[in-house]
Motif scaffolding. Structure first.
Motif, short mmCIF file in Angstrom:
data_model
loop_
_atom_site.label_atom_id
_atom_site.label_comp_id
_atom_site.label_asym_id
_atom_site.label_seq_id
_atom_site.Cartn_x
_atom_site.Cartn_y
_atom_site.Cartn_z
N MET A 150 0.84 -0.98 0.17
CA MET A 150 -0.02 -0.15 0.12
C MET A 150 1.44 1.40 -0.10
SD MET A 150 -2.62 0.98 2.65
CE MET A 150 -3.51 -0.68 2.02
N VAL B 260 -2.11 -7.44 -9.13
CA VAL B 260 -1.61 -6.07 -8.85
C VAL B 260 -0.21 -5.68 -9.43
CG1 VAL B 260 -2.05 -3.88 -8.10
CG2 VAL B 260 -3.82 -5.95 -7.97
N PHE B 261 1.50 -6.35 -8.53
CA PHE B 261 2.20 -5.80 -8.21
C PHE B 261 3.30 -6.22 -8.94
CE2 PHE B 261 -0.11 -3.83 -4.57
CZ PHE B 261 0.10 -2.35 -5.13
N SER C 202 2.09 2.02 -3.65
CA SER C 202 1.68 2.57 -4.44
C SER C 202 1.21 3.94 -3.74
CB SER C 202 0.05 1.89 -4.40
OG SER C 202 -0.27 0.40 -4.03
N ALA D 6 1.99 7.67 -6.30
CA ALA D 6 1.38 8.48 -6.88
C ALA D 6 1.41 9.70 -6.64
CB ALA D 6 -0.37 7.98 -6.57
#
Length: 289
Positions: A49, A113-114, A52, A56
């Motif tokens: 998390m 996702v990663f 991510s 961003a």
């Protein structure tokens, strides 16, 4: 002689991180008497998390840690309220199977996702900075981790003994049926405890990602270390988890120095010895305190 003392100091620094891995797991077991198999994924989930958010928005590491910890607190609350509370009961197998399913699902979602590549959190020069203590040079990040771990253990101990919320948690751990008769919603207490456990796990995961690399598959190893910390220290005892973490860190540091190819072998041997000689752990089996 300097090498011996440096190895022992590094073992204590590593043990502090191990203790933080086990703190949330010890809290969950002490209050709800369940083993959260998804604990390792909460640790690694906090790190990813952070990846991510950092990818961003550029944030100071302290701000990033605070945001992720708060978000994982909410995630833990949601997991307990929506899922685990529904299967709690006299049968311990149901929450065990549920958290195992959550572990497998979370790991596969992280891979989807990663990807499976290893990652680490970029904290700049802080990662390699060091301070001189006497004749020894110690990493600043491990020292901060050590101090933060001690502070969190102390704060949790104070909260459990000197706040109304803490007394409610301890009463719920002792006898949830009686507490329910007194008007306390034990399921909300369980949700708050799981939320705190998830936040502590995420914090440990971010500290791990700052000093090394992690992958979506790293959760199993972190869960194993957390279990070893809790079992070596003593089930259900918060301060014993700190002792268990420090002992395990010392064993790993010394074994890495003596036998670099051993990996975590000697920690597993220590766990087996504790189970055979003193199965209640170093501090004995106690209630959450």
């Amino acid at each position: 002689m300097n090498i011996v003392f440096e190895t022992l100091l590094n073992g204590l620094m590593l043990g502090a991180l191990y203790a933080l891995f086990g703190l949330g797991l010890s809290l969950i077991f002490g209050v709800m008497r369940i083993a959260n198999i998804a604990h390792g994924e909460l640790v690694i989930g906090g790190a990813f998390m952070a990846f991510s958010i950092a990818g961003a928005v550029h944030l100071h590491p302290v701000v990033l840690v605070a945001i992720v910890t708060a978000l994982m607190f909410a995630v833990g609350w949601a997991i307990q309220s929506a899922l685990i509370n529904r299967v709690l009961g006299p049968d311990p197998l149901r929450p065990l199977l549920l958290t195992f399913g959550l572990s497998v699902l979370t790991q596969n979602l992280l891979v989807e996702v990663f990807g499976a590549d290893s990652r680490s959190l970029d904290v700049g020069a802080f990662k390699t900075a060091s301070v001189v203590v006497g004749q020894f040079s110690l990493g600043l990040l491990p020292l901060v981790t050590f101090g933060l771990t001690l502070a969190l253990f102390g704060l949790l101990h104070w909260s459990l003994h000197h706040s109304s919320a803490g007394r409610t948690v301890r009463a719920t751990a002792d006898d949830p049926e009686i507490v329910a008769l007194m008007g306390v919603n034990r399921r909300q207490v369980f949700a708050a405890v799981m939320a705190l456990s998830a936040a502590l796990a995420a914090l440990a995961g971010m500290l791990l990602a700052m000093r090394s690399t992690v992958t979506p598959f790293s959760g199993a190893e972190r869960l194993l270390i957390a279990f070893e910390v809790v079992v070596i220290g003593g089930l259900g005892s918060i301060w014993a988890s700190l002792a268990g973490g420090l002992v395990l860190g010392l064993v790993h540091a010394v074994s890495f120095r003596v036998d670099p190819a051993s990996g975590l072998l000697y920690g597993h041997i220590l766990l087996l010895a504790i189970l055979l000689i003193r199965p209640e752990g170093l501090a004995g089996r106690r209630r959450t305190r």
